[in-house]
Structures are given as C-alpha cells and as structure tokens.
Scaffold this motif. Structure first.
Motif, PDB file in Angstrom:
ATOM      1  N   PRO A  22       0.831  -1.215   0.000  1.00  0.00           N
ATOM      2  CA  PRO A  22       0.000   0.000   0.000  1.00  0.00           C
ATOM      3  C   PRO A  22       0.861   1.259   0.000  1.00  0.00           C
ATOM      4  CG  PRO A  22      -0.741  -1.541   1.675  1.00  0.00           C
ATOM      5  CD  PRO A  22       0.567  -2.064   1.150  1.00  0.00           C
ATOM      6  N   THR A  71      -4.078   0.691   4.336  1.00  0.00           N
ATOM      7  CA  THR A  71      -3.787  -0.738   4.445  1.00  0.00           C
ATOM      8  C   THR A  71      -3.983  -1.453   3.115  1.00  0.00           C
ATOM      9  OG1 THR A  71      -6.002  -1.167   5.292  1.00  0.00           O
ATOM     10  CG2 THR A  71      -4.267  -0.848   6.920  1.00  0.00           C
ATOM     11  N   ALA A  72      -4.733  -0.849   2.189  1.00  0.00           N
ATOM     12  CA  ALA A  72      -4.882  -1.423   0.846  1.00  0.00           C
ATOM     13  C   ALA A  72      -5.364  -0.336  -0.110  1.00  0.00           C
ATOM     14  CB  ALA A  72      -5.866  -2.584   0.852  1.00  0.00           C
ATOM     15  N   ASP A  88      -8.356   1.767   5.202  1.00  0.00           N
ATOM     16  CA  ASP A  88      -7.507   2.348   6.244  1.00  0.00           C
ATOM     17  C   ASP A  88      -7.891   1.769   7.601  1.00  0.00           C
ATOM     18  OD1 ASP A  88      -9.431   4.093   7.703  1.00  0.00           O
ATOM     19  OD2 ASP A  88      -9.432   5.287   5.868  1.00  0.00           O
ATOM     20  N   PRO A  89      -7.064   1.963   8.632  1.00  0.00           N
ATOM     21  CA  PRO A  89      -7.322   1.346   9.938  1.00  0.00           C
ATOM     22  C   PRO A  89      -8.287   2.104  10.842  1.00  0.00           C
ATOM     23  CG  PRO A  89      -5.190   2.422   9.963  1.00  0.00           C
ATOM     24  CD  PRO A  89      -5.720   2.545   8.557  1.00  0.00           C
ATOM     25  N   ARG A 128     -12.119  -2.073  13.254  1.00  0.00           N
ATOM     26  CA  ARG A 128     -10.902  -2.418  12.512  1.00  0.00           C
ATOM     27  C   ARG A 128     -10.677  -1.571  11.271  1.00  0.00           C
ATOM     28  NH1 ARG A 128     -12.064  -7.262  10.473  1.00  0.00           N
ATOM     29  NH2 ARG A 128     -14.197  -6.988  11.106  1.00  0.00           N
ATOM     30  N   GLY A 129     -11.399  -0.493  11.112  1.00  0.00           N
ATOM     31  CA  GLY A 129     -11.129   0.381   9.976  1.00  0.00           C
ATOM     32  C   GLY A 129     -12.308   0.499   9.032  1.00  0.00           C
TER      33      GLY A 129
END
Length: 138
Positions: A22, A71-72, A88-89, A128-129
């Motif tokens: 990422p 995160t991706a 994202d987180p 968790r995002g």
C-alpha cells in the motif's frame, strides 16, 4: 444484502489491480492509478484518467493524514466505470470541514472526492477500519 465495498467478482470484461505494498505517499497512489489506467483497453477518457488520479491522491492523503495510513489500495474498471478502493485502519467516517483558505490545514479533499466521483461508499469494518470505494464514469 451484498457489501458494496467488497471486492466484486470481475468478469472477463472487467479489470482489477491492487497496489502492493500500500502507498505511503499520495504520489505513490497517483503513480499506481496511472499505471492501472495505462493497461486498460479501450483507454478511458483523459478527463476520467485525471479524475481517477486525483481521487486516488485525495483518498490516500486523507487516509494518511486522518486515519493512520493506508492498508490497501486497489483499482477496478468495467465498460462504463472506473473504481478506486482505499482501506484504512480508522473506523471514523470522513468529515467535511470548513476549508482553510490559507492552505495550511486543508478541508478541500473530502468535498472534492464527493464532487469528482459519481458514487462514494464508506463501509466500516467495526473497530478495525473502513473501506472507501469511489466510482466514476469511464
């Protein structure tokens, strides 16, 4: 009910690409978007390419600035649309803030995303995002 932010099952007429690793900077997101659209046939319009690059940059900038990073990052395309997905987180929904006309603290990114994209969805993953999916005309 299907998850609008889940990775769709792409048919032979659709293309998907994930940036790995990422991006750590908006410039990396812009480069990944440009690489993705360069592989599409037929090529999207120049305006669609510019908008995808800008959407990618703004979504990644916001994730880095306000959500603890990316995160991706992935891209998709079908006959009529281009898609950018940023994970994202942070579970916090993006906020519209009053723009800072001095240019020091922003406030322009999220409204720009909402104007450029035909559709924007935000899917929270509990604590968790979240995933933000922006779609625009090809």
């Amino acid at each position: 009910m299907t998850d609008p932010c889940a990775t769709p099952d792409f048919t032979a007429a659709e293309t998907v690409s994930e940036a790995a690793p990422p991006p750590l900077r908006a410039s990396e997101a812009r480069e990944a978007a440009a690489v993705f659209v360069a592989q599409l046939n037929p090529a999207p319009s120049a305006r669609a390419v510019q908008n995808l690059v800008l959407l990618s940059s703004e979504l990644v900038t916001n994730a880095i600035r306000y959500a603890g990073g990316v995160t991706a990052l992935s891209f998709g395309a079908d006959q009529g649309a281009l898609h950018v997905r940023v994970v994202d987180p942070s579970p916090t929904h993006p906020q519209c803030r009053a723009p800072d006309l001095t240019g020091r603290t922003g406030g322009f990114g999220w409204p720009m995303v909402l104007r450029l994209a035909n559709n924007v969805t935000v899917h929270r993953h509990g604590s968790r995002g979240k995933t933000i999916l922006a779609t625009l005309a090809r």
